[in-house]
Write an enzyme that holds these catalytic residues in place. Structure first.
Site, mmCIF file in Angstrom:
data_model
loop_
_atom_site.group_PDB
_atom_site.id
_atom_site.type_symbol
_atom_site.label_atom_id
_atom_site.label_comp_id
_atom_site.label_asym_id
_atom_site.label_seq_id
_atom_site.Cartn_x
_atom_site.Cartn_y
_atom_site.Cartn_z
ATOM 1 N N CYS A 80 0.837 -1.381 0.192
ATOM 2 C CA CYS A 80 0.168 0.198 -0.198
ATOM 3 C C CYS A 80 1.073 1.141 -0.906
ATOM 4 O O CYS A 80 0.095 2.039 0.040
ATOM 5 C CB CYS A 80 -1.061 0.056 1.694
ATOM 6 S SG CYS A 80 -2.175 -1.371 1.560
ATOM 7 N N GLY A 117 -9.963 -11.122 -7.911
ATOM 8 C CA GLY A 117 -11.277 -10.093 -8.443
ATOM 9 C C GLY A 117 -10.558 -8.951 -7.176
ATOM 10 O O GLY A 117 -11.164 -8.012 -7.154
ATOM 11 N N CYS A 200 -14.578 -1.698 6.195
ATOM 12 C CA CYS A 200 -14.012 -1.631 5.951
ATOM 13 C C CYS A 200 -13.420 -1.141 4.361
ATOM 14 O O CYS A 200 -14.346 -0.408 3.879
ATOM 15 C CB CYS A 200 -13.326 -3.850 5.463
ATOM 16 S SG CYS A 200 -14.075 -4.795 6.104
ATOM 17 N N CYS A 201 -12.692 -0.826 3.328
ATOM 18 C CA CYS A 201 -12.367 -0.238 2.232
ATOM 19 C C CYS A 201 -12.882 -1.309 1.213
ATOM 20 O O CYS A 201 -12.566 -2.155 1.252
ATOM 21 C CB CYS A 201 -10.797 0.300 2.417
ATOM 22 S SG CYS A 201 -10.048 -0.759 1.700
#
Length: 382
Positions: A80, A117, A200-201
């Protein structure tokens, strides 16, 4: 080392855009940044690109679309913190005098990448992950510890998400522009108790770009000088979390380094953009940043300190929780967001009078028995 300035910024919408490739998203962001500062694209001397999934020659593929070729270009992956790391590398090139003008672009298509995904799955050899200590589970354990040891309520832990969705209402780039209540968030689909899906993002696609340069070059092209007072990247010690799971020594050290290099303290921060992939993560990060003493995060929340109108506004963009989190783009995007506030150009989410801002991202797998976490931090000033 020379002073370095942010000259141009640009980003795409964040959201589910499977019809756009990461290269197309990056091209949009680069064109926006070039238009923002109005420079001749031929002035760009070096390029760094960040991308986490399915990456190969990202910089070269994006830049050929805007007519920038025959340059030194690099591609960076650092979880990240990829975008912040790419920014840091470009910053060092400018600060050292190697180049005068550089471009950083981060992009990601989480909805089309090959990682199931877009989900960040368990890495090979990740013993903790194989035993169920995934990111949501880890942050759920942190949340439980905060409730037991710090007297926090579920409402306190849901607060960053409620604030994020409220702030994102003023951000035209946000994945989600829908205001939620604490009850909406707490009563969402349970992911890992007490973490619900709305803590949650989301999986997001998007890109962001920053053009940085020397002071001499900046003064020829803008009167809105935004200085990179410090830029830092740091990795954690490879130690198990067997003392206090709510501690993040890597983040503590990262912030100390950033403050020291910029010659400021946390009390000087007017606007802050941080990693909030989970709402409980933002809560303990308040303490790591030094915004309050250890154990006082709940009081900080209840006193309104991290609101846009508070003393230390955190994630006025809507953060990862509502704006979205295309992994390779987020570390560049936070720099763009802070720059907008320092310029006074953040629109409905503007932090009034902002002069000093912190942009940070932190990430990494829970591989094996250690924690190879990495973080990036930039402090910008006017």
């Amino acid at each position: 080392m020379r002073d370095v300035y942010v000259l141009g910024i640009g980003q795409t919408m964040f959201g589910k855009m499977p019809h756009l490739t990461p290269i197309q998203l990056g091209t949009i962001a680069v064109k926006a940044a070039l238009a923002d500062c109005g420079i001749d694209r031929r002035d760009i001397q070096v390029v760094y690109a960040s991308r986490v999934h399915d990456a190969t020659q990202t910089a070269e593929d994006i830049m050929k679309n805007v007519g920038i070729t025959n340059r030194e270009m690099h591609n960076c992956e650092n979880a990240c913190a990829s975008g912040g790391t790419a920014f840091h590398l470009c910053y060092k090139d400018i600060a050292s005098g190697l180049y005068d003008v550089g471009l950083v672009v981060g992009c990601e298509s989480m909805t089309t990448c090959s990682k199931a995904g877009g989900l960040v799955g368990v890495a090979g050899g990740d013993l903790n992950g194989a035993m169920g200590v995934t990111m949501p589970a880890n942050h759920a354990m942190i949340a439980r510890r905060l409730m037991v040891e710090r007297g926090m309520t579920v409402a306190d832990l849901a607060y960053p998400s409620e604030k994020a969705h409220r702030n994102a209402m003023g951000n035209p780039y946000a994945h989600y522009r829908k205001q939620l209540t604490i009850d909406d968030i707490v009563n969402g689909k349970m992911i890992s108790d007490p973490i619900t899906n709305l803590m949650c993002c989301p999986q997001s696609d998007g890109a962001a770009c920053a053009i940085i340069c020397s002071k001499e070059y900046a003064m020829k092209h803008t009167t809105k000088l935004v200085k990179v007072a410090s830029s830092t990247v740091n990795t954690a010690e490879y130690l198990p979390w067997n003392s206090d799971i709510t501690d993040r020594p890597c983040l503590d050290k990262l912030c100390e380094m950033a403050y020291s290099k910029a010659g400021i303290g946390p009390e000087d921060l007017n606007v802050i953009e941080i990693h909030d992939a989970f709402s409980s993560e933002e809560v303990f990060t308040y303490e790591c940043l030094g915004l309050c003493p250890r154990g006082d995060a709940a009081k900080l929340i209840r006193d309104g300190v991290v609101e846009i109108t508070g003393r230390h506004p955190v994630n006025p963009s809507g953060g990862l929780l509502s704006l979205g989190h295309p992994l390779g783009a987020s570390g560049v995007r936070v720099v763009c967001e802070i720059t907008q506030h320092l310029r006074g150009e953040a629109g409905d989410r503007q932090v009034q009078g902002a002069k000093v801002g912190l942009a940070s991202m932190i990430g990494g797998y829970l591989t094996g028995l250690g924690a190879p976490v990495v973080g990036s931090a930039q402090i910008l000033t006017i």
